[in-house]
Design a protein around this motif. Structure first.
Motif, PDB file in Angstrom:
ATOM      1  N   THR A  42       0.839  -1.184   0.000  1.00 39.51           N
ATOM      2  CA  THR A  42       0.000   0.000   0.000  1.00 39.51           C
ATOM      3  C   THR A  42       0.880   1.242   0.000  1.00 39.51           C
ATOM      4  OG1 THR A  42      -0.053   0.146   2.399  1.00 39.51           O
ATOM      5  CG2 THR A  42      -1.718  -1.240   1.354  1.00 39.51           C
ATOM      6  N   PRO A  43       0.336   2.404  -0.369  1.00 37.93           N
ATOM      7  CA  PRO A  43       1.114   3.638  -0.351  1.00 37.93           C
ATOM      8  C   PRO A  43       1.735   3.937   1.003  1.00 37.93           C
ATOM      9  CG  PRO A  43      -0.908   3.946  -1.585  1.00 37.93           C
ATOM     10  CD  PRO A  43      -0.996   2.585  -0.951  1.00 37.93           C
ATOM     11  N   THR A  44       1.045   3.584   2.101  1.00 35.99           N
ATOM     12  CA  THR A  44       1.590   3.894   3.422  1.00 35.99           C
ATOM     13  C   THR A  44       2.845   3.078   3.715  1.00 35.99           C
ATOM     14  OG1 THR A  44       0.094   2.261   4.408  1.00 35.99           O
ATOM     15  CG2 THR A  44      -0.631   4.557   4.377  1.00 35.99           C
ATOM     16  N   THR A  45       2.938   1.857   3.204  1.00 37.74           N
ATOM     17  CA  THR A  45       4.115   1.037   3.478  1.00 37.74           C
ATOM     18  C   THR A  45       5.264   1.364   2.538  1.00 37.74           C
ATOM     19  OG1 THR A  45       3.305  -0.733   2.025  1.00 37.74           O
ATOM     20  CG2 THR A  45       2.740  -0.871   4.361  1.00 37.74           C
ATOM     21  N   PHE A  95      12.083   3.458  -3.326  1.00 32.73           N
ATOM     22  CA  PHE A  95      11.243   3.247  -4.505  1.00 32.73           C
ATOM     23  C   PHE A  95       9.787   3.480  -4.133  1.00 32.73           C
ATOM     24  CE2 PHE A  95      15.170   1.086  -5.384  1.00 32.73           C
ATOM     25  CZ  PHE A  95      15.428   1.440  -6.697  1.00 32.73           C
ATOM     26  N   GLY A  96       9.535   4.629  -3.540  1.00 34.73           N
ATOM     27  CA  GLY A  96       8.192   5.004  -3.143  1.00 34.73           C
ATOM     28  C   GLY A  96       7.391   5.573  -4.307  1.00 34.73           C
ATOM     29  N   PRO A  97       6.197   6.105  -4.027  1.00 36.37           N
ATOM     30  CA  PRO A  97       5.288   6.547  -5.089  1.00 36.37           C
ATOM     31  C   PRO A  97       5.730   7.795  -5.840  1.00 36.37           C
ATOM     32  CG  PRO A  97       4.353   6.956  -2.914  1.00 36.37           C
ATOM     33  CD  PRO A  97       5.570   6.132  -2.696  1.00 36.37           C
ATOM     34  N   ASP A  98       6.798   8.484  -5.393  1.00 33.58           N
ATOM     35  CA  ASP A  98       7.303   9.609  -6.171  1.00 33.58           C
ATOM     36  C   ASP A  98       8.479   9.201  -7.059  1.00 33.58           C
ATOM     37  OD1 ASP A  98       8.899   9.181  -3.975  1.00 33.58           O
ATOM     38  OD2 ASP A  98       9.338  11.304  -3.625  1.00 33.58           O
ATOM     39  N   MET A 131       0.533   6.729 -10.914  1.00 34.10           N
ATOM     40  CA  MET A 131       0.517   7.440  -9.633  1.00 34.10           C
ATOM     41  C   MET A 131      -0.884   7.443  -9.020  1.00 34.10           C
ATOM     42  SD  MET A 131       3.135  10.618 -10.425  1.00 34.10           S
ATOM     43  CE  MET A 131       3.399  11.078  -8.720  1.00 34.10           C
ATOM     44  N   GLU A 132      -1.880   7.586  -9.861  1.00 34.60           N
ATOM     45  CA  GLU A 132      -3.265   7.553  -9.367  1.00 34.60           C
ATOM     46  C   GLU A 132      -3.608   6.153  -8.859  1.00 34.60           C
ATOM     47  OE1 GLU A 132      -7.058   8.690  -8.334  1.00 34.60           O
ATOM     48  OE2 GLU A 132      -5.391   9.974  -8.972  1.00 34.60           O
ATOM     49  N   ALA A 133      -3.187   5.133  -9.593  1.00 34.29           N
ATOM     50  CA  ALA A 133      -3.530   3.758  -9.217  1.00 34.29           C
ATOM     51  C   ALA A 133      -2.892   3.345  -7.900  1.00 34.29           C
ATOM     52  CB  ALA A 133      -3.117   2.800 -10.330  1.00 34.29           C
ATOM     53  N   VAL A 134      -1.683   3.821  -7.633  1.00 36.98           N
ATOM     54  CA  VAL A 134      -0.997   3.371  -6.417  1.00 36.98           C
ATOM     55  C   VAL A 134      -1.402   4.174  -5.181  1.00 36.98           C
ATOM     56  CG1 VAL A 134       0.984   2.547  -7.759  1.00 36.98           C
ATOM     57  CG2 VAL A 134       1.071   4.842  -6.728  1.00 36.98           C
ATOM     58  N   ARG A 135      -2.270   5.160  -5.362  1.00 37.84           N
ATOM     59  CA  ARG A 135      -2.781   5.871  -4.188  1.00 37.84           C
ATOM     60  C   ARG A 135      -3.751   4.995  -3.398  1.00 37.84           C
ATOM     61  NH1 ARG A 135      -3.267  10.540  -7.879  1.00 37.84           N
ATOM     62  NH2 ARG A 135      -1.588  12.005  -7.392  1.00 37.84           N
ATOM     63  N   LEU A 162       7.541  -0.505  -7.010  1.00 42.38           N
ATOM     64  CA  LEU A 162       6.994   0.231  -5.871  1.00 42.38           C
ATOM     65  C   LEU A 162       7.442  -0.495  -4.626  1.00 42.38           C
ATOM     66  CD1 LEU A 162       5.182   2.529  -4.798  1.00 42.38           C
ATOM     67  CD2 LEU A 162       3.272   0.907  -4.855  1.00 42.38           C
ATOM     68  N   GLY A 163       8.327   0.113  -3.861  1.00 45.21           N
ATOM     69  CA  GLY A 163       8.885  -0.555  -2.701  1.00 45.21           C
ATOM     70  C   GLY A 163       9.624  -1.811  -3.120  1.00 45.21           C
TER      71      GLY A 163
END
Length: 394
Positions: free
Chosen positions: A2-5, A11-14, A74-78, A34-35
């Motif tokens: 998830t975005p929080t983890t 390799f985060g959402p940015d 970016m929208e999908a991984v929110r 992603l992560g």
């Protein structure tokens, strides 16, 4: 994930770099990291046009399409990610992320060029007269670019140390690395259509970490008068992840002040310096930390020079910066510099070392400032040296 983890991860959402992976029992496809997970982009976005085994078709579609896909990811991984589109990085196989069309290597670090000039021409000026007027480079071998994790066979070739009367043929005794940053062309150009420095971001999709392996003894004997050939052509390793320039906007800094002023075709109104830090680990020991911010020539100038004579650019072209070295001894991006051509050995796990031995492992990692103010990862490029293959004439 998830975005929080993933938010505090390199390799985060940015970040969201692109690669090509095979899930267990599956075929190669485009993924986004992603992560510690890899997301199947075509499945994530429901876009069948992204179900390809190389990034080339996507890269060729240009900046508007790059922005559209990145915004969609970016929208999908929110939101919570469907487990069906996510794969653990530990379970997948990573491939060369794009088909390399052409490969050009530059020589853009003044510190590196000065160090080598002092080593090889101690009685002359370190920099040759052309160096501050154009980004010096040479054409490499696209067919020997390999993905990170590929073992590197020690190359064989002709060697002639100064004390020897005649050359001999055999495995390189002075195998080296070069820490570099590679730039991946997405949108090409036809012949006789030069790319101006300010058009750089219309053509270049992203960056990879590069290790341009070098056989210094083979190189030294053959490079006069035409330059590197077999001393360089045996292997170049790149990271499995292509970080799009959209993720590197916070890392952009002013281009190094250039004196004398460059000719008009190399002048730019935009800054294309990059603050990207590298770490070199030799058998698990950190031995150097160069930074791309110290480079003299910008990537926009490299691309402009590469096409200034009318040469075309193609989707999948890779051009590398040349060795990244800084002003301090612990910022040198090659072992020939770190050991000062063998005269000042590096202490490694209690041993004095100069060049690479069979079994040695080198890992180069890189990070940059991301949009959130935290560091993002460019991934790593790693390789282990294997013994030379038996010569065919024996």
């Amino acid at each position: 994930m998830t975005p929080t983890t993933s938010a505090g991860h390199l390799f985060g959402p940015d970040n969201l770099p692109y690669g090509v992976f095979s899930p267990p029992g599956g075929s190669p496809r485009i993924g986004v990291r992603l992560g510690d997970d890899v997301l199947d982009v075509a499945a994530l976005l429901g876009d069948a046009s992204l179900a390809t085994s190389t990034l080339n078709p996507f890269m060729a579609q240009g900046p508007e399409r790059w922005a559209e896909v990145r915004a969609g990811v970016m929208e999908a991984v929110r939101d919570e990610i469907d487990p069906a589109v996510s794969h653990s990085l530990a379970d997948v196989r990573l491939h060369l992320p794009f088909d390399v069309a052409d490969y050009v290597v530059f020589y853009a670090s003044e510190h590196h060029a000065t160090n080598l000039g002092r080593l090889f021409r101690p009685d002359s000026a370190p920099l040759l007269p052309n160096w501050k007027h154009l980004p010096v480079g040479y054409h490499g071998r696209a067919g020997t670019v390999v993905v990170s994790g590929t073992d590197i066979a020690r190359p064989s070739g002709q060697r002639k140390p100064p004390a020897d009367a005649t050359p001999t043929f055999g495995p390189s005794r002075r195998l080296d690395i070069e820490v570099e940053l590679g730039f991946v062309v997405g949108v090409g150009t036809p012949a006789d259509d030069p790319i101006a420095p300010d058009e750089f971001d219309k053509h270049v999709f992203g960056v990879v970490v590069v290790n341009d392996w070098s056989a210094r003894d083979i190189q030294a004997w053959e490079y006069v008068p035409l330059g590197p050939n077999l001393g360089k052509s045996f292997a170049t390793s790149i990271s499995a992840w292509v970080v799009p320039f959209a993720a590197l906007q916070a890392a952009r800094i002013p281009t190094t002040l250039q004196q004398p002023q460059v000719l008009p075709h190399l002048r730019a109104s935009q800054d294309w310096g990059l603050d990207i830090g590298f770490t070199v680990e030799w058998n698990g020991v950190a031995v150097s930390s160069p930074n791309y911010r110290d480079m003299y020539w910008s990537p926009a100038q490299m691309l402009a020079h590469m096409t200034s004579n009318g040469a075309s650019a193609r989707t999948g072209d890779l051009f590398a910066s040349g060795t990244i070295s800084g002003p301090e001894p612990d910022q040198r991006g090659s072992f020939i510099e770190l050991s000062w051509n063998g005269a000042q050995p590096v202490t490694l796990n209690g041993e004095n070392r100069t060049f690479l031995e069979d079994g040695d492992n080198v890992t180069i990692t890189a990070t940059a400032l991301g949009a959130s103010g935290r560091r993002i990862g460019l991934g790593d490029v790693t390789g282990t040296v294997r013994p030379a293959r038996r010569p065919t004439h024996e």
